[in-house]
Design an enzyme around this catalytic site. Structure first.
Site, PDB file in Angstrom:
ATOM      1  N   SER A  44      57.189   2.514  15.758  1.00 27.90           N
ATOM      2  CA  SER A  44      56.177   1.266  15.803  1.00 27.90           C
ATOM      3  C   SER A  44      55.558   0.101  14.250  1.00 27.90           C
ATOM      4  O   SER A  44      54.768  -0.673  14.426  1.00 27.90           O
ATOM      5  CB  SER A  44      54.750   1.890  16.369  1.00 27.90           C
ATOM      6  OG  SER A  44      54.499   2.145  17.686  1.00 27.90           O
TER       7      SER A  44
ATOM      8  N   GLU B  63      79.848  21.486 -48.673  1.00 23.44           N
ATOM      9  CA  GLU B  63      80.945  21.083 -48.011  1.00 23.44           C
ATOM     10  C   GLU B  63      81.400  20.383 -48.968  1.00 23.44           C
ATOM     11  O   GLU B  63      82.984  20.346 -48.925  1.00 23.44           O
ATOM     12  CB  GLU B  63      80.322  20.083 -46.748  1.00 23.44           C
ATOM     13  CG  GLU B  63      79.450  20.576 -45.337  1.00 23.44           C
ATOM     14  CD  GLU B  63      80.067  21.504 -44.735  1.00 23.44           C
ATOM     15  OE1 GLU B  63      81.627  22.225 -44.737  1.00 23.44           O
ATOM     16  OE2 GLU B  63      79.739  22.928 -43.880  1.00 23.44           O
TER      17      GLU B  63
END
Length: 676
Positions: free
Chosen positions: A375, A84
């Site tokens: 219950s 690069e």
């Protein structure tokens, strides 16, 4: 023709010469733009861990992991520089030779394909500028690059570049790229692998080695040639890397693969508790909050998730669902189930299963589904009664009754599931046999508002209507709420908040949140223990018999809603508390097999049996001022301790019934086989 090519070239070159001069006198707004580099805090991937420190999931918007430059092999950095920006260590942000070479090529071809950008310029373009391909934008880029080189060292600039650059396949930075393409961290890359990564920024999607291995390999060899030309590697290294066979493999991502319901709940918790509203009052201040903190903060989140408990829970639930509905995969609606389990000492959630298949439905039936508890709500009623003068031996009439409800202009008459009535019945017997009429009568005698107040004390936050049927579980609650409420019984009356997230650390390793154990006293230790003792009898002789585990003290309660639409069991040993829910999402009846004792209790037993060896066997702790005595079926006291032909119960000292020597035999059938 000459003028057409020369004039743009001359203008462009002149502009860059001017840019070079501007490098020494930056415009006033340059400083603000460069602050992004001097205080570089990129979006990072957040990592979630299980209780043993293994990765459970990753959360991110940009999949990026920070790198430590000192740990990277030198050839990885050199590969990017050679490809690069070969003059990286020489120029001051702009490479004049590259600029003129770029302009010459662009003028010659009549295009703007070559930009001549240095690594520093690429960073500026990526982080603070647009991607417009104009000469004026290039001037701006050059000015900022020059100024950046004055602020940061070359090593700092390269570090930001290697963290920031997009590498394709959703990977940002070289660390994420190494994991994405080679299933390893960046510091373990070979020269050949490093060269391949260095070639990707030119065209990350087109050169993705998972999709275009030949193109990626061709680009890799170009990188190796550049490294050789710049004397970063020897001819032998070049040849070996050129010939190395590359194996492309993603690092396994466990996200949503294991414990998905648990993970989804962790995710929801984090999105809420990382908010400014939750953190600032605790003196915690972050640069980001909420979802931004979670998906960009690079946090390290440690959870209580236990893979052993999770697998046991998953197996038990799958087995229970299959036994109830062997053809459920082909049937619609599909029978579902949930399991929520937590450690009674720490509140750590050991297992959370919100359904039979997360990929089939993400709806969490352990934390999001509100269903009638049936219950399962009765222990809340009975614990309220104990606080207002009842004992486990208090006789309550099990006989038909009805009351007028003025709010709805209706008559309410509770019924027992069996359709039978037994007359005067001990409170403990009514709980073990889950007698509706007794529960309703007790709630009305104590007062519905007091029952609801007790439920609130025990952590029930869902809406509870102030109607008599609330005593039979008419209110809709979540499984997690009921588990939290039941934690009061084995914990001396103090509920404990379930904890999935234990601690959170920031990207720098500093702890920002410790989710401490949170408890609240909901009832006296004596009431809690008496309820625990009564719930043990529910398992030993009552509707929860299918939850019995040999050698373990077990207490718990079944629950079945009207129409057998919801089946529950919440039970505990001295160390572990677990709730199980079974039912259809649309509320369809489950049939005779859908009672809590048949559908949910066996799942609970299978799970607890599988993890029993994780805890030392012990009995429930008895608080002070608790005495034991044996009572007759009508509640008369037969004497302290255990007596033959009687039932031994726990009492708060001074509340024992009056002693009456037994004069007749214990009637048969007081505790019939209720396992069905």
């Amino acid at each position: 023709m000459l003028n057409r090519f020369f004039i743009p070239w001359f203008i462009g070159a002149s502009l860059f010469i001017a840019a070079g001069k501007l490098c020494f006198a930056a415009p006033p707004d340059v400083g603000a733009a460069l602050d992004k580099f001097t205080d570089y805090r990129p979006p990072l991937t957040t990592t979630v861990y299980d209780k043993d420190g293994r990765v459970l999931a990753y959360f991110f918007r940009q999949n990026r992991f920070p790198i430590v430059m000192d740990q990277l092999p030198s050839y990885l950095k050199q590969a990017f520089i050679a490809t690069e920006d070969s003059a990286f260590y020489i120029h001051d942000g702009v490479d004049p030779k590259a600029v003129f070479r770029s302009f010459s090529n662009n003028v010659r071809t009549g295009t703007r394909q070559q930009g001549g950008s240095t690594i520093t310029q690429q960073l500026v373009k990526t982080m603070v500028l647009s991607s417009d391909k104009t000469y004026f934008r290039k001037i701006e880029e050059a000015v900022l690059a020059c100024q950046l080189e004055k602020r940061l060292s070359k090593e700092q600039i390269l570090s930001i570049y290697l963290n920031e650059i997009y590498m394709g396949a959703g990977a940002y930075g070289v660390e994420a790229a190494a994991r994405t393409y080679f299933n390893k961290p960046a510091h373990a890359l070979s020269l050949a692998e490093a060269a391949l990564l260095a070639g990707l920024p030119k065209a990350p999607s087109r050169l993705n080695p998972h999709q275009a291995p030949d193109k990626a390999k061709e680009r890799q060899r170009y990188v190796l040639d550049r490294m050789l030309a710049d004397h970063f590697i020897t001819t032998q290294q070049h040849r070996q890397a050129w010939e190395e066979h590359l194996i492309y493999m993603r690092m396994p991502d466990p996200t949503w693969k294991t414990g998905s319901y648990y993970l989804a709940e962790v995710q929801r918790w984090l999105e809420t508790h990382l908010s400014r509203e939750h953190l600032n009052p605790q003196g915690i201040f972050l640069s980001q909050y909420g979802k931004d903190a979670l998906y960009e903060g690079g946090l390290h989140i440690y959870t209580a998730f236990d893979p052993v408990f999770h697998q046991a829970a998953r197996d038990a639930l799958a087995q229970g669902l299959t036994q109830l509905a062997p053809d459920r995969d082909r049937n619609r609606p599909r029978l579902q189930g949930a399991l929520f389990s937590m450690d009674l000492h720490s509140g750590e959630v050991k297992a959370l299963i919100g359904g039979d298949d997360y990929h089939y439905t993400q709806f969490n039936r352990a934390t999001q589904a509100r269903r009638q508890s049936g219950s399962l709500f009765k222990p809340i009623v009975f614990s309220t009664a104990l606080a207002y003068g009842y004992t486990a031996a208090s006789p309550v009439m099990d006989a038909p009754f009805s009351i007028y409800l003025s709010a709805t202009d209706e008559i309410w008459a509770p019924q027992n599931v069996s359709g039978e009535f037994t007359g005067p019945t001990l409170l403990c017997t009514a709980l073990a046999r889950s007698i509706n009429v007794v529960a309703a009568r007790v709630a009305l005698q104590v007062g519905i508002p007091k029952v609801i107040a007790q439920a609130r004390q025990m952590g029930i936050t869902s809406y509870l209507p102030q109607v008599p049927s609330i005593s039979l579980g008419a209110g809709e609650t979540t499984l997690m709420e009921m588990v939290r409420a039941y934690s009061a019984f084995p914990r001396g009356g103090a509920i404990i908040q379930p904890r999935m997230v234990l601690s959170i650390y920031d990207r720098d390793g500093q702890r920002i949140l410790h989710n401490r154990v949170q408890t609240k006293q909901a009832m006296s230790p004596q009431t809690a223990y008496i309820m625990t003792d009564m719930l043990k009898q529910c398992v030993e002789r009552g509707t929860g018999r299918r939850a019995r585990i040999k050698g373990l003290p077990v207490a718990g309660k079944t629950g079945t809603s009207n129409g057998i639409r919801d089946a529950w069991f919440v039970g505990f040993t001295p160390d572990l508390l677990t709730g199980v829910f079974m039912g259809f999402d649309d509320g369809s009846p489950m049939g005779e097999q859908g009672f809590g004792g048949r559908a949910a209790a066996p799942v609970w037993a299978a799970y607890h049996g599988a993890v029993a060896d994780r805890y030392k066997s012990k009995e429930f702790e008895i608080p002070e001022n608790i005495v034991f005595g044996t009572v007759f079926h009508d509640g008369t006291f037969m004497g302290p301790g255990w007596r033959e032909n009687g039932i031994t119960l726990a009492f708060e000292k001074g509340t024992e019934p009056k002693y009456v020597p037994p004069s007749h035999a214990w009637p048969p059938g007081l505790y019939p086989d209720l396992s069905d």
